[in-house]
Enzyme design. Structure first.
Site, PDB file in Angstrom:
ATOM      1  CE1 TYR A 152     -18.602  70.851 -18.638  1.00 25.75           C
ATOM      2  CE2 TYR A 152     -20.430  71.882 -17.496  1.00 25.75           C
ATOM      3  CZ  TYR A 152     -19.941  70.891 -18.314  1.00 25.75           C
ATOM      4  OH  TYR A 152     -20.795  69.938 -18.818  1.00 25.75           O
ATOM      5  CG  ASN A 184     -22.978  66.674 -24.958  1.00 25.48           C
ATOM      6  OD1 ASN A 184     -23.224  66.625 -23.755  1.00 25.48           O
ATOM      7  ND2 ASN A 184     -21.826  67.102 -25.422  1.00 25.48           N
ATOM      8  CE  LYS A 214     -22.673  66.916 -20.206  1.00 30.76           C
ATOM      9  NZ  LYS A 214     -22.201  67.638 -21.416  1.00 30.76           N
TER      10      LYS A 214
END
Length: 134
Positions: A49, A112, A9
């Site tokens: 998502y 994360n 990410k």
């Protein structure tokens, strides 16, 4: 051979952790089949998502995914999905084993560092989104 989608990410790319993260997977005898550095657009992030679209954190996930360049890759190997998810560690870095990617490098539950498909079905769907040519 099992295939999975992995995203490093924007925070992982921005912090210069791509090489360290890739080496974790490679040390587990997993093979990177395809890889690209891209800037995701909002449409792709929303599709990625979509299972979270009715949750209060959906917008935050989408905004984060489009906030900078990311590395998308297809990784393959025996039990690739479970191995990658184990090496990534818990989504909450405070709960993640310190030997995992998130345990070593993540600093928040949202930022994360990595995403990995959680099942064969998810891997097929996600790979088709990020690598439509495959």
């Amino acid at each position: 051979m099992e295939k999975t989608l992995v995203l490093i990410k924007p925070d992982g790319v921005e912090r210069g952790l791509v090489g360290q993260i890739l080496s974790v997977y490679e040390r587990k005898c997993l093979r990177i089949c395809k890889m690209k550095l891209i800037q995701a657009d909002e449409n792709l992030a929303k599709k990625h998502y979509e299972e979270h679209k009715d949750k209060p954190f959906f917008k935050e996930l989408v905004d984060y995914l489009v906030s900078g360049k990311l590395v998308a890759m297809i990784i393959e190997g025996e039990s690739a999905i479970s191995i990658v998810r184990k090496e990534n560690g818990d989504k909450d870095p405070l709960k993640a084993d310190c030997a995992t990617i998130r345990g070593m490098y993540a600093n928040s539950r949202t930022k994360n560092l990595v995403h990995a498909s959680d099942s064969l079905e998810a891997a097929k769907r996600e790979i088709s989104l990020w690598f439509p040519e495959v």
